[in-house]
Design an enzyme around this catalytic site. Structure first.
Site, PDB file in Angstrom:
ATOM      1  N   ASP A 136      45.407  44.908  41.308  1.00 30.42           N
ATOM      2  CA  ASP A 136      44.140  44.694  41.986  1.00 30.42           C
ATOM      3  C   ASP A 136      44.392  43.972  43.307  1.00 30.42           C
ATOM      4  O   ASP A 136      45.053  42.933  43.340  1.00 30.42           O
ATOM      5  CB  ASP A 136      43.207  43.868  41.096  1.00 30.42           C
ATOM      6  CG  ASP A 136      41.756  44.010  41.515  1.00 30.42           C
ATOM      7  OD1 ASP A 136      41.423  45.005  42.184  1.00 30.42           O
ATOM      8  OD2 ASP A 136      40.961  43.124  41.186  1.00 30.42           O
ATOM      9  N   HIS A 143      34.355  39.836  51.499  1.00 27.13           N
ATOM     10  CA  HIS A 143      34.383  39.110  50.225  1.00 27.13           C
ATOM     11  C   HIS A 143      35.399  37.965  50.280  1.00 27.13           C
ATOM     12  O   HIS A 143      35.108  36.843  49.857  1.00 27.13           O
ATOM     13  CB  HIS A 143      34.726  40.077  49.086  1.00 27.13           C
ATOM     14  CG  HIS A 143      35.051  39.404  47.787  1.00 27.13           C
ATOM     15  ND1 HIS A 143      34.087  38.850  46.966  1.00 27.13           N
ATOM     16  CD2 HIS A 143      36.239  39.180  47.172  1.00 27.13           C
ATOM     17  CE1 HIS A 143      34.660  38.326  45.892  1.00 27.13           C
ATOM     18  NE2 HIS A 143      35.968  38.505  45.997  1.00 27.13           N
ATOM     19  N   GLU A 212      32.728  42.524  40.022  1.00 27.38           N
ATOM     20  CA  GLU A 212      33.349  42.776  41.324  1.00 27.38           C
ATOM     21  C   GLU A 212      33.204  44.265  41.616  1.00 27.38           C
ATOM     22  O   GLU A 212      33.738  45.104  40.888  1.00 27.38           O
ATOM     23  CB  GLU A 212      34.822  42.347  41.346  1.00 27.38           C
ATOM     24  CG  GLU A 212      34.980  40.847  41.178  1.00 27.38           C
ATOM     25  CD  GLU A 212      36.276  40.284  41.735  1.00 27.38           C
ATOM     26  OE1 GLU A 212      37.315  40.974  41.651  1.00 27.38           O
ATOM     27  OE2 GLU A 212      36.241  39.152  42.273  1.00 27.38           O
ATOM     28  N   GLU A 214      34.183  47.404  43.252  1.00 26.53           N
ATOM     29  CA  GLU A 214      35.446  47.848  43.846  1.00 26.53           C
ATOM     30  C   GLU A 214      35.563  49.364  43.773  1.00 26.53           C
ATOM     31  O   GLU A 214      34.828  50.035  43.055  1.00 26.53           O
ATOM     32  CB  GLU A 214      36.646  47.254  43.079  1.00 26.53           C
ATOM     33  CG  GLU A 214      36.656  45.744  42.988  1.00 26.53           C
ATOM     34  CD  GLU A 214      38.015  45.161  42.595  1.00 26.53           C
ATOM     35  OE1 GLU A 214      39.050  45.851  42.761  1.00 26.53           O
ATOM     36  OE2 GLU A 214      38.035  44.011  42.121  1.00 26.53           O
ATOM     37  N   ASP A 246      35.417  45.068  38.280  1.00 26.62           N
ATOM     38  CA  ASP A 246      36.442  44.157  37.763  1.00 26.62           C
ATOM     39  C   ASP A 246      35.756  42.869  37.306  1.00 26.62           C
ATOM     40  O   ASP A 246      35.703  41.871  38.027  1.00 26.62           O
ATOM     41  CB  ASP A 246      37.461  43.877  38.881  1.00 26.62           C
ATOM     42  CG  ASP A 246      38.635  43.071  38.367  1.00 26.62           C
ATOM     43  OD1 ASP A 246      39.031  43.281  37.212  1.00 26.62           O
ATOM     44  OD2 ASP A 246      39.159  42.232  39.127  1.00 26.62           O
ATOM     45  N   ARG A 250      34.489  33.421  36.444  1.00 26.44           N
ATOM     46  CA  ARG A 250      34.789  32.530  37.575  1.00 26.44           C
ATOM     47  C   ARG A 250      35.177  31.123  37.159  1.00 26.44           C
ATOM     48  O   ARG A 250      35.980  30.471  37.824  1.00 26.44           O
ATOM     49  CB  ARG A 250      33.575  32.440  38.499  1.00 26.44           C
ATOM     50  CG  ARG A 250      33.107  33.760  39.064  1.00 26.44           C
ATOM     51  CD  ARG A 250      34.112  34.364  39.998  1.00 26.44           C
ATOM     52  NE  ARG A 250      33.626  35.624  40.555  1.00 26.44           N
ATOM     53  CZ  ARG A 250      34.409  36.514  41.164  1.00 26.44           C
ATOM     54  NH1 ARG A 250      35.706  36.289  41.292  1.00 26.44           N
ATOM     55  NH2 ARG A 250      33.911  37.623  41.640  1.00 26.44           N
ATOM     56  N   GLN A 253      38.658  31.229  35.737  1.00 24.52           N
ATOM     57  CA  GLN A 253      39.559  31.430  36.863  1.00 24.52           C
ATOM     58  C   GLN A 253      39.816  30.137  37.643  1.00 24.52           C
ATOM     59  O   GLN A 253      40.967  29.825  37.994  1.00 24.52           O
ATOM     60  CB  GLN A 253      38.950  32.483  37.801  1.00 24.52           C
ATOM     61  CG  GLN A 253      39.839  32.900  38.960  1.00 24.52           C
ATOM     62  CD  GLN A 253      39.233  34.068  39.756  1.00 24.52           C
ATOM     63  OE1 GLN A 253      38.273  34.692  39.314  1.00 24.52           O
ATOM     64  NE2 GLN A 253      39.806  34.360  40.902  1.00 24.52           N
ATOM     65  N   LYS A 266      40.470  37.653  34.226  1.00 25.98           N
ATOM     66  CA  LYS A 266      40.397  39.039  34.681  1.00 25.98           C
ATOM     67  C   LYS A 266      40.856  40.038  33.631  1.00 25.98           C
ATOM     68  O   LYS A 266      40.762  41.239  33.872  1.00 25.98           O
ATOM     69  CB  LYS A 266      41.316  39.212  35.899  1.00 25.98           C
ATOM     70  CG  LYS A 266      40.933  38.359  37.098  1.00 25.98           C
ATOM     71  CD  LYS A 266      39.746  38.943  37.840  1.00 25.98           C
ATOM     72  CE  LYS A 266      39.591  38.300  39.204  1.00 25.98           C
ATOM     73  NZ  LYS A 266      38.590  39.028  40.002  1.00 25.98           N
ATOM     74  N   THR A 270      37.944  45.675  32.644  1.00 28.34           N
ATOM     75  CA  THR A 270      37.691  46.254  33.970  1.00 28.34           C
ATOM     76  C   THR A 270      37.162  47.656  33.708  1.00 28.34           C
ATOM     77  O   THR A 270      37.829  48.452  33.036  1.00 28.34           O
ATOM     78  CB  THR A 270      38.986  46.311  34.802  1.00 28.34           C
ATOM     79  OG1 THR A 270      39.425  44.973  35.069  1.00 28.34           O
ATOM     80  CG2 THR A 270      38.756  47.039  36.125  1.00 28.34           C
ATOM     81  N   GLU A 377      29.154  35.483  45.419  1.00 28.67           N
ATOM     82  CA  GLU A 377      28.696  35.483  46.810  1.00 28.67           C
ATOM     83  C   GLU A 377      27.166  35.435  46.876  1.00 28.67           C
ATOM     84  O   GLU A 377      26.601  34.675  47.651  1.00 28.67           O
ATOM     85  CB  GLU A 377      29.194  36.752  47.513  1.00 28.67           C
ATOM     86  CG  GLU A 377      30.694  36.797  47.721  1.00 28.67           C
ATOM     87  CD  GLU A 377      31.156  38.189  48.124  1.00 28.67           C
ATOM     88  OE1 GLU A 377      31.467  38.985  47.212  1.00 28.67           O
ATOM     89  OE2 GLU A 377      31.184  38.480  49.328  1.00 28.67           O
TER      90      GLU A 377
END
Lengths: 435, 435
Positions: A136, A143, A212, A214, A246, A250, A253, A266, A270, A377
């Site tokens: 990834d 972003h 996410e 993507e 994905d 948070r 992480q 992660k 996915t 975000e």
């Protein structure tokens, strides 16, 4: 090439127009072995059955290789190489064209039509590839900038390496699932009070579960270990593109990722869309990437100035109360690095690739909040809830929320090149008991 | 169980005594299909041929599964589960025991002996597993501390999360190679002057090519996505252990790794030894890990106080001038986290595992420089060259250097449980030309 009008009924606005012909792996209730198909309008063309019934009689190139259509993944078909993918796609376009040069193959053979054209709603679409390795990247510069602002402020939002190389990390291939697979909220270690002097984690369900938005690109080529794929050969090693979500934890992480990067945050899931749009089908929609105001090293320099794709992406949230809200509309041009650059960089050290390896673009965001591809975000890391249709608020995902990503190239409703949907719904975390 | 003295000639000091019985994948010049074997003394017992000739006549349990021995990887055998690995190993020990209860199987059958016992020097040993996913941890606390001192000083050498969870990252499964495979020095982006205000990378062959002395553990079990493997079940999901050298490009790593972790610095090659020592064979050599002075969360708590292995590890460098120097002797007890803890942590979010997945321990170092498992520690990141036999100096690896890792449990020369060798030699970087 034959015209792109079809004798076959393809609904206006279908993602799977004759201009597309995406590949996937299907099974049905009565024929349960996964096998290769293409999507066309509201139907899947079962290529195993099509080949077995002389469907490829007009294409001698593919005849020695027809066993690939009986495989439970696209790996063997992909390994045949871009020139073969190209002729197979064009041949199928020809078979379905109004002015088909091969009327006997399918147009005038209603018995075969019934056998090989399966309504998509009766088809189960599987993971299209057996994925050897999944990487990834972090090529969505907006972003990367937005997250940098959240964690480090605007002065140091992008790290010094960001415009010199496509930053990426190795993902977990086993955790990639096809659209529709439920995603269970993970448990893990989180730091409830990150600013405390003494940092003691708590075991908890993730409280900052995120998406996410993507793109994913599947590789069809391979390279010997120790031998890079040069940038000018990178594109011929790319099979096609899917939508990707994905899912990211948070809070897990934030605690785990120093110094070796995201890991458990992660690897719980996915999601990818199940119909792979061939690189050939995307060729007319090539566009300029975000501008890199930095001169990149020669091994990353592309000849073309159009290296990414003009794909309109959309993210919808459906909550368990039934309301649906579009939270993001953003174009896939919002990348600093192209898939060929990612592949050239990834192999510059000699890292070996195999057909079926997957590259993720990184989260794609635009410049305004209506174009952000993640909740971190949109909610400024939980500070500013967003309001959904019906008044519900969200900072991150709640149990029962269903995320649908859509993507489409073009505006001619009879010639869309679309990706279908990439869907996942959040299940509550497991309650774990310890001795 | 039968005695561990054998009627068969096993050289004193062999790593592959009757107490061991490690599994691998072999082929020979005259029989080129890779298949399953065990190592015993200076020979490989070809289990495909052994099974085909009624070798397992005394073990009904395995008879329905004998096709696993014809596979080109250990994945299918591993998937049968620890109880089966255990009875197969014990049965083979019985067949070779001086007082074998099955003399007709092999002891008195010299024709079959010639057919199934192949001199190791005539055998090619392959990668033992088809590796689905590879994860590398950072569980060697002394190494983590030493590297932390180099980059951040002794006050903040270990990150706040280090003693709370086994820090790790997803590696590149495709880059794992069997012992003996040459390793090409990678090219990549490096920062020649890291302290400069403006950070502009140079494209160059890696100048800080390093080793990492590690153990690898292969997984034999699997879990459903979303469902963790609890710590008390982790051990039964571990097949066995190999030596590992996780070649590392320190200068590439230093530039690329913020914020997503090591990537190209690690994906050009990881070497493993080819004979997998079963978890059962290592059971008598269990030992206490390094002490964690921090209370870990319940999902990481083990009942046993002996959770790692007492394995004497040794690293030799042979230069192209022909001199050989032992640069490190260190015991594998120098880990803060055990493989069961790594697996429990890795799956706590629901990350799915399959047989053949590989876990790396992270670099194993002791407290003194003679026990350091990497050049970055031995040379203090290039500041202090080490002197080899014959007077050559090294900070990092030079082209032509060959690294051999050895590992052995026990001291009784007739009952060693050893890993053989993990060897790799550095080839010069490719000279790349760009248009």
């Amino acid at each position: 090439m034959a015209s792109l009008r079809s004798w076959y009924s393809i609904p206006r606005g279908s993602h799977f127009s004759l201009a597309n012909i995406p590949f996937g792996i299907i099974s049905t209730a009565t024929s349960t072995s996964p096998r290769v198909a293409v999507a066309i309008g509201d139907h899947a063309l079962d290529l195993e059955a099509f080949a077995a019934n002389n469907g490829f009689s007009g294409l001698s190139t593919i005849q020695p290789h027809q066993a690939v259509f009986s495989q439970p993944s696209l790996n063997a078909f992909a390994a045949l190489g871009r020139p073969i993918h190209s002729v197979v796609r064009k041949y199928i376009q020809g078979v379905f064209a109004e002015d088909t040069p091969f009327p006997d193959v399918l147009k005038t053979n209603s018995t075969l039509q019934k056998q090989v054209l399966l309504p998509l709603k009766e088809v189960q679409a599987h993971l299209p590839f057996k994925i050897g390795d999944y990487t990834d990247f972090f090529a969505g510069m907006n972003h990367a900038y937005n997250c940098g602002v959240i964690f480090r402020g605007p002065q140091n939002a992008l790290q010094p390496n960001y415009k010199h190389l496509p930053v990426g990390y190795h993902g977990r291939a086993s955790s990639v699932v096809p659209s529709g697979t439920p995603i269970r909220r993970p448990n893990g270690q989180i730091l409830l009070n990150p600013s405390a002097e003494k940092k003691v984690p708590t075991f908890s369900p993730c409280k900052k579960l995120d998406i996410e938005l993507e793109l994913g690109a599947f590789v069809c080529g391979s390279n010997e270990q120790g031998v890079p794929i040069p940038i000018e050969k990178a594109e011929e090693n790319l099979f096609g593109v899917v939508l990707m979500n994905d899912w990211s934890a948070r809070d897990i992480q934030a605690w785990e990722y120093v110094p070796l990067g995201p890991f458990n945050a992660k690897n719980f899931g996915t999601t990818i869309s199940t119909w792979v749009v061939l690189a050939d089908a995307l060729e007319p929609f090539k566009a300029r990437s975000l501008e890199n105001d930095n001169e990149v090293l020669p091994y990353l320099r592309e000849k073309d100035d159009k290296t990414v794709y003009d794909i309109d992406l959309q993210v919808d949230v459906k909550t368990s109360s039934g309301s649906t809200t579009t939270i993001s509309n953003v174009n896939a041009r919002n990348l600093l690095w192209s898939f060929p650059q990612m592949l050239a960089h990834h192999t510059i050290t000699g890292c070996p690739f195999q057909p079926g390896d997957l590259l993720g673009s990184g989260t794609i965001s635009g410049n305004s909040s209506a174009e952000y591809g993640s909740f971190i975000e949109q909610s400024e890391n939980g500070k500013t809830p967003i309001t959904l249709e019906g008044g519900e608020k969200r900072t991150f995902l709640e149990d029962g929320d269903e995320i649908t990503i859509r993507g489409v190239c073009g505006t001619d409703e009879e010639a869309l090149v679309g990706f279908g949907e990439c869907v996942g719904r959040i299940e509550p975390a497991l309650t774990l008991k310890f001795a």
